[in-house]
Design a protein around this motif. Structure first.
Motif, short mmCIF file in Angstrom:
data_model
loop_
_atom_site.label_atom_id
_atom_site.label_comp_id
_atom_site.label_asym_id
_atom_site.label_seq_id
_atom_site.Cartn_x
_atom_site.Cartn_y
_atom_site.Cartn_z
N HIS A 139 0.84 -1.20 0.00
CA HIS A 139 0.00 0.00 0.00
C HIS A 139 0.87 1.25 0.00
O HIS A 139 0.51 2.26 -0.63
CB HIS A 139 -0.92 0.00 1.22
CG HIS A 139 -1.87 1.14 1.26
ND1 HIS A 139 -2.78 1.41 0.26
CD2 HIS A 139 -2.05 2.12 2.20
CE1 HIS A 139 -3.48 2.49 0.56
NE2 HIS A 139 -3.06 2.94 1.74
N ALA A 140 2.02 1.18 0.68
CA ALA A 140 2.93 2.33 0.70
C ALA A 140 3.38 2.69 -0.71
O ALA A 140 3.47 3.87 -1.05
CB ALA A 140 4.14 2.01 1.58
N GLU A 141 3.65 1.69 -1.54
CA GLU A 141 4.10 1.95 -2.90
C GLU A 141 2.99 2.57 -3.74
O GLU A 141 3.21 3.49 -4.53
CB GLU A 141 4.60 0.66 -3.55
CG GLU A 141 5.29 0.87 -4.89
CD GLU A 141 6.47 1.83 -4.81
OE1 GLU A 141 6.57 2.73 -5.67
OE2 GLU A 141 7.27 1.71 -3.86
N VAL A 142 1.76 2.06 -3.58
CA VAL A 142 0.63 2.63 -4.33
C VAL A 142 0.38 4.06 -3.88
O VAL A 142 0.12 4.95 -4.70
CB VAL A 142 -0.63 1.76 -4.14
CG1 VAL A 142 -1.82 2.39 -4.86
CG2 VAL A 142 -0.40 0.35 -4.67
N MET A 143 0.47 4.31 -2.58
CA MET A 143 0.30 5.68 -2.08
C MET A 143 1.40 6.60 -2.63
O MET A 143 1.12 7.75 -3.00
CB MET A 143 0.34 5.68 -0.55
CG MET A 143 -0.88 5.08 0.10
SD MET A 143 -2.28 6.21 0.20
CE MET A 143 -1.88 7.10 1.71
N ALA A 144 2.62 6.09 -2.68
CA ALA A 144 3.72 6.89 -3.22
C ALA A 144 3.50 7.20 -4.69
O ALA A 144 3.70 8.34 -5.14
CB ALA A 144 5.04 6.15 -3.03
N GLU A 145 3.07 6.20 -5.47
CA GLU A 145 2.79 6.43 -6.89
C GLU A 145 1.68 7.45 -7.07
O GLU A 145 1.73 8.31 -7.96
CB GLU A 145 2.42 5.11 -7.55
CG GLU A 145 3.58 4.12 -7.69
CD GLU A 145 3.16 2.83 -8.36
OE1 GLU A 145 2.02 2.78 -8.88
OE2 GLU A 145 3.96 1.88 -8.37
N PHE A 160 7.13 3.17 4.03
CA PHE A 160 7.18 2.11 5.04
C PHE A 160 6.32 0.94 4.54
O PHE A 160 5.17 0.77 4.95
CB PHE A 160 6.65 2.60 6.39
CG PHE A 160 7.49 3.66 7.05
CD1 PHE A 160 8.85 3.77 6.79
CD2 PHE A 160 6.92 4.55 7.95
CE1 PHE A 160 9.62 4.75 7.41
CE2 PHE A 160 7.67 5.52 8.58
CZ PHE A 160 9.03 5.63 8.30
N PRO A 161 6.84 0.10 3.64
CA PRO A 161 6.03 -0.94 3.01
C PRO A 161 5.75 -2.16 3.87
O PRO A 161 5.02 -3.05 3.44
CB PRO A 161 6.88 -1.32 1.79
CG PRO A 161 8.28 -1.06 2.23
CD PRO A 161 8.22 0.15 3.10
N LEU A 162 6.32 -2.22 5.07
CA LEU A 162 6.15 -3.40 5.92
C LEU A 162 5.20 -3.14 7.10
O LEU A 162 4.88 -4.08 7.83
CB LEU A 162 7.50 -3.88 6.45
CG LEU A 162 8.53 -4.28 5.38
CD1 LEU A 162 9.82 -4.73 6.04
CD2 LEU A 162 7.97 -5.39 4.49
N ALA A 163 4.78 -1.91 7.29
CA ALA A 163 3.91 -1.56 8.42
C ALA A 163 2.51 -2.13 8.21
O ALA A 163 1.85 -1.83 7.22
CB ALA A 163 3.85 -0.05 8.60
N ARG A 164 2.05 -2.94 9.16
CA ARG A 164 0.76 -3.61 9.01
C ARG A 164 -0.39 -2.91 9.74
O ARG A 164 -1.56 -3.14 9.43
CB ARG A 164 0.86 -5.06 9.51
CG ARG A 164 1.78 -5.93 8.68
CD ARG A 164 1.97 -7.29 9.31
NE ARG A 164 2.59 -7.17 10.64
CZ ARG A 164 2.83 -8.21 11.43
NH1 ARG A 164 2.50 -9.42 11.05
NH2 ARG A 164 3.42 -8.02 12.61
N ASP A 165 -0.07 -2.09 10.73
CA ASP A 165 -1.12 -1.38 11.46
C ASP A 165 -0.54 -0.08 12.03
O ASP A 165 0.63 0.23 11.81
CB ASP A 165 -1.72 -2.25 12.57
CG ASP A 165 -0.67 -2.76 13.57
OD1 ASP A 165 0.43 -2.17 13.65
OD2 ASP A 165 -0.95 -3.75 14.27
#
Length: 264
Positions: A139-145, A160-165
């Motif tokens: 989700h971090a990558e999609v948000m960045a894009e 932060f692509p590993l943060a789950r909550d």
């Protein structure tokens, strides 16, 4: 006559909407089972809950205490600012740009994050969220894009692509910036719990709420939007209770200590 037909159309159309139709069916079931006391009691409770949670007064009663705690933040930010936007889902099956893949909540948060970013100078934007264990992109990558599509320089984005909550988002940010102050952007209903989590770990967030759910509306209208608003508010109350029990009472989160970086 025209006014009568207008309101008659409104009322009839409402009866075929999912929530009012469900209430109507429950009422019919209660009448048919009128001789069974326990069933009638359970059906009555279900009807009361459904009507309350799907009504504007009911959903506002739940969401407004959460959303009124922090107001919209339009203060300018000193040079070297940091803005963190908490994630909230996307759908890779939707064809189109990253902006179109974001959930409505994620888009609202990102839009406010970019507004906060533009209130300062020499800022960096932090986006977070994992893939959910299903998608190919975090989700971090999609948000960045999506942020890049909306005009943010890729070099100004931290992922932060590993943060789950929210707790893990706070932990990742603590490792990244230490005690450096920053703007925290999330939904208004989620802001009280988010602020408690970030502050408990020793961070210095400045609230920038968005995605407000409390709305004016006709008291008699029952709809899924109000039901969704109530569901989100209940989720926050339960999450806040769990956080108090799990972390605030035993202080397990605020033991970590990391040095702050000099500037951002």
């Amino acid at each position: 006559m025209l006014d009568t037909m207008f309101w008659l159309k409104k009322i009839i159309s409402q009866l075929f909407m999912p929530v009012p139709l469900t209430v109507l069916l429950l009422l019919v079931a209660m009448v048919l089972l009128r001789n069974r006391k326990l069933v009638r009691s359970l059906l009555s409770l279900a009807i009361v809950l459904l009507v309350f949670l799907s009504s504007t007064p009911g959903s506002n009663l739940l969401s407004s205490p959460l959303e009124n705690k922090y107001s919209v933040n339009s203060n300018t930010i000193p040079k070297g600012c940091l803005v963190m936007v908490l994630g909230s889902g996307h759908d890779e099956s939707i064809s189109g740009t990253a902006v179109q893949k974001l959930s409505s909540t994620a888009l609202a948060r990102l839009s406010e994050g970019i507004r906060q970013y533009n209130l300062g100078s020499d800022c960096k934007l932090v986006v977070s969220g994992w893939s959910g264990g299903e998608g190919t992109l975090s989700h971090a990558e999609v948000m960045a894009e999506a942020a890049i599509e909306l005009g943010i320089d890729n070099e100004r984005i931290i992922r932060f692509p590993l943060a789950r909550d929210t707790i893990e988002e706070a932990e990742f940010l603590k490792w990244e910036i230490g005690n450096y102050p920053f703007r925290l952007v999330t939904s208004a209903s989620h802001m009280p719990r988010s602020m408690a989590i970030f502050q408990n770990i020793g961070l210095a967030p400045q609230a920038a709420p968005t995605d407000f759910m409390t709305r004016q509306g006709r008291w008699w209208r029952l709809d899924a939007e109000n039901l969704w608003s109530s569901q989100r508010a209940i989720h926050e109350y339960l999450g806040r209770l769990w956080f108090k029990i799990k972390y605030e009472n035993d202080g397990t989160m605020n033991n970590a200590s990391t040095p702050a970086r000099e500037s951002y």
